[in-house]
Every structure is written in C-alpha cells, then in structure tokens.
Write a protein that holds these residues in place. Structure first.
Motif: not given
Length: 601
Positions: A338-349, A351-353, A388-401
């Motif tokens: 959360a500190v590294l990416l500078g974003a408040e995590p929501d419930a979906a992110r 759970a995926v993380l 990157g292997e996870h199918p959810s959009p939240a996982a792909r967004e985290l991978a990009d960040q």
C-alpha cells in the motif's frame, strides 16, 4: 581573631592557607557576634546540625539553587576502616544494651531503636565487606547581603529552604569568623561540626542529578540512564533512563523546527546508550548518522546503492509461533505494498493480493509449517508473475503497477534477494538519502521490518530504534500504522522506538500520530515555530512559561517531558570528541574538510 591567627601559624598546612587569604579574601574584615562585615557587605554563616533520615540524589539542589548569594561548603574527612569498624561495634553494643535493659524492665519495644540497630548492623557488614566507607562530613552555608536588614531577610529565606529539606541549621554565634573561613576556598574547617555518613549517603550530597527529573537507578535496565544535558535553570546534570521499568513504555518522540538541534540531541543519547551496552538501529534519511556509525564500529546499509532488502524475507523459524509467523508476514506485505503503490486498497484488490501472496510463498515451498521457513523466500518478481496469471482485472492492475519495481527503474532496490549482513552489529544505520523521494517511505518500511526481525529474534537485549525525519512515514497511512504497531509492541521485546520529526502537523493532526505520541513516555520538545506552538501547547498541556520557552529556545535547548509528572528545561552538552561525531553544522564540517585538505598537501 588574634588567637585564631596564632593557631594558624602553628599549623603548617594552614600557613599556606593564610597566604591564600590575600587574593581570595578582603583587605579588611570586621567581626561581630553573629556576622562579619567586609567591603562587599555583611555575611552570616549557618551550620547544618541535623539531616533528614533519607535523601535522594540531588536533594540539596533547592539550597544550591537559592536565588540569593550563598557560599555552601562541604568538608569531607574519611574515617579509617579500623576506626569505623570499632565505632560501629560500640554503637551496636550500646543499642543492644538499651534493648535488653528495656526488656528486663518490662517496657515495650522501641521501633526507633530497633530500626537504628538494624541500620547499624547492615552498615557494619557493608564496611566489613569493603562495599562502603564512613566519612565525617561538615556542611556550612554563608549568606551574603549588602546590609544587616537585607541579611536578616536572606537568612530567614535560607532557613525556610533548609527546613523544607528537613535540615536543622544553627547560626555560628560568637564564631562568625570561624564560620566565614569554613566557607572560603581554603580547605579549612575551624568549626568542625561533623556528622558521620556512609558512601551512599555522601554521594547524595553532590549535585549530580536534577531535582526536576527523578533518578531512575535500575541496574537491570541500564543503570541510572544517560546524560541528557544540564538543567537550563539550575545548571545541574539531567540523567534520564528511557528503559526504566517504572515507565509505561520505552518510546520517545522528538518534535522541533528545522535547525533546533533535534538530531544533535538524538545522536548524543544514541552514542551514550551504546556505551551502556544497548544495541541500536537508525533509519537515516539524510546520512547524518553515517559518520557516527563508522566511528563506533557500526554498519551502514546504503539502500539503493548496492544494498537491497527482500520484502518477502521471513523471521527465524519459531515452533511456538506456528501459523502466525506467515500470517503476520502477509499482513506486513499488504501494508508495504500500500505504501509502495500509494493507493488505498479496496476489498477486491485486497482479496486478490492476499491470495497471490499466499500462492507466491507456496510456489517457493513455504507453507505455514515453520520447518519450511528455511527455504529461499520468493521475490517481488515472483508475486508479479502470480498476479499476471490471475484472470481478474484487479490482479492485472496490480501487476501493471508493480512493473517499475520489478523490471523498471526501481527493480534494483525492491526485486531480488537481500544483500548484506544485517545481524551481529551493535549499531545498524539504514541510509536512504540517495533514494528518490517517491520510494523513500517504502524503503524505510522495509528497513523497519528488517530491524523488527532483528529485535524479536535472538537473546533479549535493550534495543533503540531511531526513525529520523519520521514525517516521511507519518504522511503515509500504512506507514503510520506500522510505526504505531512498533510503538505498542516494543516493550515486550525490551525495545524503544524513538521518532524524530520537524513537522508537527503530520504527527499531531492525525489520530494515528496522536496515538504514537500518547505511547511515548519520553517526549522532547525543542524550538517551535509560532504557527505550530498553539497545537503543541494544547497537545502537551504546556504552561505559559513552557510555551514561551519553546518559542525563544536556543539551539540545543529542550523541554524534556519525562513520565507523567516530570518536566525540565535541558541544554544539551557534549564533550569534544562527542561533538566531533554528532555535529552536522555545514560551516564546521566545511572548515574541517579545508583543514584536512591543507594537511594532506
């Protein structure tokens, strides 16, 4: 007076003292029944004839700090051990005889006599073992004033102070000259009104402690503390032990505006604690502690300059911990990301993380079974692959960040196994000055996690963890939470967290910041700006005088709030070699560099 001078002539040691009388005394003196008169005014001497039953270190400070002009003389004469043992034996015999006579007479026990007999027996044993000695002590006070009327008022004031200390004082009636000489710097004691005391009682006479701060003598917690400085009002030394067991916690917080001397004070305490056997770790955003670490044989970890800490490193295996070791590490990684990416995590992110973190450890062969903790831990790149292997959009967004920290510009700092040895050093400094400001906060969190693993493993020892420029972490919600957890958990591991910051708003305007302050038993306030003083006054319940002191304090002057009730204005003092190690004055450092260049030529 003629008789006294005749006796001085007979004593060789006093002849030299009489020779000294010319430079240290007046040219003429008029002796009266109660006082002596010189060209500078009148003086009357008081003799201390009664002492309190118990005395703490620094108990004479109120008398020494009297605003009038006083000359206080303490004459000490050691008693030979053989003589002391003989006198104690006779005293114990008299007390025992009195007790037996009272028993034969059918009288009740005398509590005071019983206590005196017990004290005499204890003292006799200490003298026999060589743990203590006896001394004959004389304490005299000469009061000065311009005229007799002012002298009477000053004497009454001094008597009141003495009575508040449970001292009994008497004037030197018809011995005014002898009393005046006893308080001159001549080493003479014509009065010879003495009281026998032991070594422990004698040490309490000396002004080696401030009356505003208690003497926290605790041998199991590092002795009586370290020197913080001298009392700005009484000029008596101020010692404070942040590790005293009487305190609610061992933490401290230091608030000051830039240039007030907060880092100077912190480094002085750090250096002195190291000499008491404590271990220390410092999060250093400005390379201010590097020179100190090099001088005392510490180790510096320059994050981003060849040194790296793997966020996935696990603590040493602890069979009693079981599943909790891996769970706590996963929870830490949530906060770190959360500190590294500078974003408040929501419930979906979140759970995926959480799923991705557990799977990342599982692929590395690490499970809740502590026997697997010795396997090589995964890295941030492994987590990126799982996301990157996870199918959810939240996982792909985290991978990009995570791309900049896995294969981009900051990969060298965050992606890969830890480099360097972080254990076995009594002082560990994490230097993050050369890191970009965007990654300083997450790097500080990683360093604190490594320090916490060091604190919680191995033998229990006193640890001091210093976080300088703590506002870098306090402005991040997850960083502030991490500091609060350290502040609350440190006591059980004999660990003290010291937060140093120049931005009071980041600490006092947030609930987490105020919680950290409330969990600091030691609070140090240096010079404050006019814009922040109102909030400081309200938070720390300062008086009007304390508020004005912080607005006008000079560099190095500190208001020490110790425990619940003790406050003192302290001025930092350093020996020459200490000042050489802790100063960061640019002008002074530049002058040293210039001298070194000239010497090398």
């Amino acid at each position: 007076m003629t008789g006294l001078l005749r006796r001085l002539r007979r004593r060789p040691e006093a002849v030299s003292a009489r020779g000294l009388l010319q430079p240290v005394g007046p040219r003429a003196i008029q002796v009266g029944a109660h006082q002596v008169t010189t060209a500078g005014g009148v003086a009357r001497t008081l003799v201390v004839t009664g002492y309190p039953a118990e005395a703490n270190p620094g108990w004479l400070a109120p008398l020494l700090n009297h605003p009038g002009r006083l000359d206080v003389a303490l004459h000490i004469e050691p008693v030979p051990t053989g003589v002391a043992a003989s006198r104690l034996r006779k005293q114990r015999a008299r007390l025992e005889s009195a007790r037996r006579a009272a028993v034969r007479g059918g009288h009740l026990d005398d509590p005071e006599g019983e206590a005196a007999a017990a004290d005499a027996a204890e003292l006799a044993y200490r003298v026999a073992r060589g743990e203590s000695r006896l001394f004959r002590v004389g304490l005299y006070v000469t009061v000065h004033a311009p005229d007799e009327e002012a002298l009477a008022e000053e004497v009454a004031s001094v008597r009141a102070v003495a009575e508040s200390l449970l001292l009994t004082v008497e004037p030197t009636t018809f011995r005014a000259l002898a009393g005046w000489l006893a308080t001159r710097p001549l080493g003479l004691d014509p009065l010879r009104v003495r009281r026998t005391v032991d070594t422990i009682a004698l040490t309490s006479f000396f002004p080696f402690a401030s009356p505003d701060i208690p003497h926290t003598a605790d041998h199991e917690a590092g002795g009586g503390g370290v020197l913080y400085g001298v009392n700005a009002l009484s000029r008596t030394p101020v010692f404070w032990n942040r590790f005293a067991r009487s305190l609610d916690n061992y933490n401290s917080v230091t608030l000051a505006r830039s240039g007030a001397g907060k880092s100077y004070q912190t480094k002085l305490e750090l250096l002195r604690l190291l000499f008491t056997g404590a271990r220390a770790a410092v999060i250093d955003p400005e390379d201010e502690y590097v020179r100190l670490a090099e001088a005392v044989g510490g180790h510096t970890v320059r994050l981003g300059a060849g040194a790296r800490i793997n966020p996935f490193d696990l603590p040493a295996p602890d069979p009693a911990d079981g599943l909790q070791g891996l769970v706590r590490k996963v929870l830490f990684l949530h906060g770190f990301l959360a500190v590294l990416l500078g974003a408040e995590p929501d419930a979906a992110r979140t759970a995926v993380l959480d799923q991705a973190l557990l799977l990342t450890y599982e692929r590395a062969g690490i499970t809740p079974d502590v026997s697997t903790f010795n396997n090589p831990p995964p890295t941030l790149g492994d987590l990126h692959q799982v996301l990157g292997e996870h199918p959810s959009p939240a996982a792909r967004e985290l991978a990009d960040q995570l791309v900049p920290y896995v294969s981009g510009s900051h990969a060298q700092l965050f992606n890969g196994p830890s480099s360097g040895q972080l254990s076995g050093h009594h002082l560990l400094v994490f230097a993050v000055r050369h890191l970009p400001e965007e990654v300083r906060a997450p790097a500080m969190v990683l360093a604190l996690d490594a320090v916490w693993r060091r604190v919680t493993t191995g033998p229990r020892r006193r640890h001091l963890v210093v976080v300088d420029e703590a506002w870098l972490l306090m402005r991040e919600r997850e960083g502030a939470r991490f500091l609060l957890r350290l502040a609350k958990s440190g006591r059980r591991y004999w660990c003290s967290l010291s937060l140093v910051t120049q931005d009071a708003d980041d600490v006092l305007t947030s609930p987490l910041g105020r919680a950290i302050v409330s969990n600091a038993a030691t609070q140090l306030l240096l010079r404050q700006s006019a814009q922040a003083i109102d909030q400081i006054t309200e938070t720390f319940l300062l008086s009007r005088g304390e508020r004005d002191f912080l607005l006008t304090a000079r560099r190095g002057e500190t208001l020490l709030l110790a425990g619940h009730r003790h406050r003192a204005a302290v001025t930092a003092v350093a020996a020459g070699h200490e000042h050489h190690l802790v100063t960061t004055d640019p002008a002074e450092l530049a002058a040293r560099e210039a001298e070194q260049e000239v010497a090398e030529r």
